[in-house]
Motif scaffolding. Structure first.
Motif, PDB file in Angstrom:
ATOM      1  N   PRO A  62      -0.795   7.503  77.650  1.00  0.00           N
ATOM      2  CA  PRO A  62      -2.013   7.905  76.951  1.00  0.00           C
ATOM      3  C   PRO A  62      -1.658   8.454  75.568  1.00  0.00           C
ATOM      4  O   PRO A  62      -0.810   9.338  75.446  1.00  0.00           O
ATOM      5  CB  PRO A  62      -2.597   8.994  77.853  1.00  0.00           C
ATOM      6  CG  PRO A  62      -1.409   9.579  78.549  1.00  0.00           C
ATOM      7  CD  PRO A  62      -0.431   8.439  78.703  1.00  0.00           C
ATOM      8  N   VAL A  63      -2.279   7.906  74.530  1.00  0.00           N
ATOM      9  CA  VAL A  63      -1.953   8.305  73.153  1.00  0.00           C
ATOM     10  C   VAL A  63      -3.233   8.472  72.336  1.00  0.00           C
ATOM     11  O   VAL A  63      -4.310   8.063  72.754  1.00  0.00           O
ATOM     12  CB  VAL A  63      -1.038   7.273  72.457  1.00  0.00           C
ATOM     13  CG1 VAL A  63       0.318   7.170  73.141  1.00  0.00           C
ATOM     14  CG2 VAL A  63      -1.708   5.907  72.374  1.00  0.00           C
ATOM     15  N   ILE A  64      -3.068   9.059  71.136  1.00  0.00           N
ATOM     16  CA  ILE A  64      -4.188   9.245  70.223  1.00  0.00           C
ATOM     17  C   ILE A  64      -3.646   9.276  68.801  1.00  0.00           C
ATOM     18  O   ILE A  64      -2.493   9.664  68.577  1.00  0.00           O
ATOM     19  CB  ILE A  64      -4.967  10.536  70.561  1.00  0.00           C
ATOM     20  CG1 ILE A  64      -6.331  10.546  69.873  1.00  0.00           C
ATOM     21  CG2 ILE A  64      -4.155  11.785  70.256  1.00  0.00           C
ATOM     22  CD1 ILE A  64      -7.304  11.548  70.451  1.00  0.00           C
ATOM     23  N   PHE A  65      -4.459   8.842  67.845  1.00  0.00           N
ATOM     24  CA  PHE A  65      -4.094   8.949  66.442  1.00  0.00           C
ATOM     25  C   PHE A  65      -4.549  10.299  65.914  1.00  0.00           C
ATOM     26  O   PHE A  65      -5.631  10.770  66.271  1.00  0.00           O
ATOM     27  CB  PHE A  65      -4.753   7.838  65.604  1.00  0.00           C
ATOM     28  CG  PHE A  65      -4.157   6.482  65.819  1.00  0.00           C
ATOM     29  CD1 PHE A  65      -2.842   6.213  65.472  1.00  0.00           C
ATOM     30  CD2 PHE A  65      -4.917   5.457  66.366  1.00  0.00           C
ATOM     31  CE1 PHE A  65      -2.295   4.959  65.673  1.00  0.00           C
ATOM     32  CE2 PHE A  65      -4.384   4.199  66.571  1.00  0.00           C
ATOM     33  CZ  PHE A  65      -3.064   3.956  66.221  1.00  0.00           C
ATOM     34  N   VAL A  66      -3.702  10.918  65.090  1.00  0.00           N
ATOM     35  CA  VAL A  66      -4.051  12.180  64.437  1.00  0.00           C
ATOM     36  C   VAL A  66      -3.783  12.052  62.947  1.00  0.00           C
ATOM     37  O   VAL A  66      -2.965  11.228  62.520  1.00  0.00           O
ATOM     38  CB  VAL A  66      -3.279  13.386  65.031  1.00  0.00           C
ATOM     39  CG1 VAL A  66      -3.652  13.620  66.484  1.00  0.00           C
ATOM     40  CG2 VAL A  66      -1.783  13.220  64.889  1.00  0.00           C
ATOM     41  N   GLU A  67      -4.482  12.870  62.166  1.00  0.00           N
ATOM     42  CA  GLU A  67      -4.325  12.827  60.711  1.00  0.00           C
ATOM     43  C   GLU A  67      -2.899  13.203  60.315  1.00  0.00           C
ATOM     44  O   GLU A  67      -2.248  14.010  60.975  1.00  0.00           O
ATOM     45  CB  GLU A  67      -5.307  13.803  60.056  1.00  0.00           C
ATOM     46  CG  GLU A  67      -6.753  13.392  60.233  1.00  0.00           C
ATOM     47  CD  GLU A  67      -7.733  14.374  59.620  1.00  0.00           C
ATOM     48  OE1 GLU A  67      -7.311  15.444  59.126  1.00  0.00           O
ATOM     49  OE2 GLU A  67      -8.936  14.071  59.643  1.00  0.00           O
ATOM     50  N   ASP A  68      -2.445  12.628  59.208  1.00  0.00           N
ATOM     51  CA  ASP A  68      -1.146  12.921  58.605  1.00  0.00           C
ATOM     52  C   ASP A  68       0.053  12.551  59.472  1.00  0.00           C
ATOM     53  O   ASP A  68       1.146  13.054  59.250  1.00  0.00           O
ATOM     54  CB  ASP A  68      -1.050  14.397  58.195  1.00  0.00           C
ATOM     55  CG  ASP A  68      -2.153  14.801  57.238  1.00  0.00           C
ATOM     56  OD1 ASP A  68      -2.505  13.979  56.358  1.00  0.00           O
ATOM     57  OD2 ASP A  68      -2.678  15.919  57.359  1.00  0.00           O
ATOM     58  N   VAL A  69      -0.156  11.687  60.465  1.00  0.00           N
ATOM     59  CA  VAL A  69       0.949  11.216  61.293  1.00  0.00           C
ATOM     60  C   VAL A  69       0.865   9.699  61.346  1.00  0.00           C
ATOM     61  O   VAL A  69      -0.193   9.142  61.624  1.00  0.00           O
ATOM     62  CB  VAL A  69       0.891  11.785  62.728  1.00  0.00           C
ATOM     63  CG1 VAL A  69       1.976  11.180  63.594  1.00  0.00           C
ATOM     64  CG2 VAL A  69       1.010  13.303  62.699  1.00  0.00           C
ATOM     65  N   SER A  70       1.970   9.038  61.051  1.00  0.00           N
ATOM     66  CA  SER A  70       2.026   7.589  61.104  1.00  0.00           C
ATOM     67  C   SER A  70       2.267   7.174  62.549  1.00  0.00           C
ATOM     68  O   SER A  70       3.271   7.529  63.152  1.00  0.00           O
ATOM     69  CB  SER A  70       3.165   7.090  60.212  1.00  0.00           C
ATOM     70  OG  SER A  70       3.267   5.695  60.305  1.00  0.00           O
TER      71      SER A  70
END
Length: 87
Positions: A62-70
């Motif tokens: 399980p993953v998620i995109f977050v700001e300022d992280v590639s």
């Protein structure tokens, strides 16, 4: 009843558990919420940022995109931060 740890599961079981975790996260949290996450789980070094999408499954994780992280970060490494409304 809690699920067994992922490393003791088959790939199919890992994917099912990850989908359930993403569903629970997405049901409880909107996109754009503030979270802290640890690049290395247990390191104690947290980074505060905001989510930039919904949680999803990638490679049975399980993953998620977050700001300022590639790239995506593991949902297991994220903690929701309650925002306090200004008075």
């Amino acid at each position: 009843m809690p699920l067994p740890k992922r490393k003791n599961m088959s790939l199919r079981e890992q994917e099912t558990a990850a989908k359930a975790q993403c569903y629970d996260w997405n049901t409880k949290h909107e996109e754009g919420i503030t979270v802290t996450y640890e690049e290395r789980l247990g390191s104690g070094e947290t980074i505060q940022t905001k989510t930039s999408g919904k949680a999803f499954v990638m490679c049975c994780e399980p993953v998620i995109f977050v700001e300022d992280v590639s790239g995506a970060v593991s949902l297991d490494h994220c903690t929701f931060v309650a925002e306090i409304a200004a008075a």
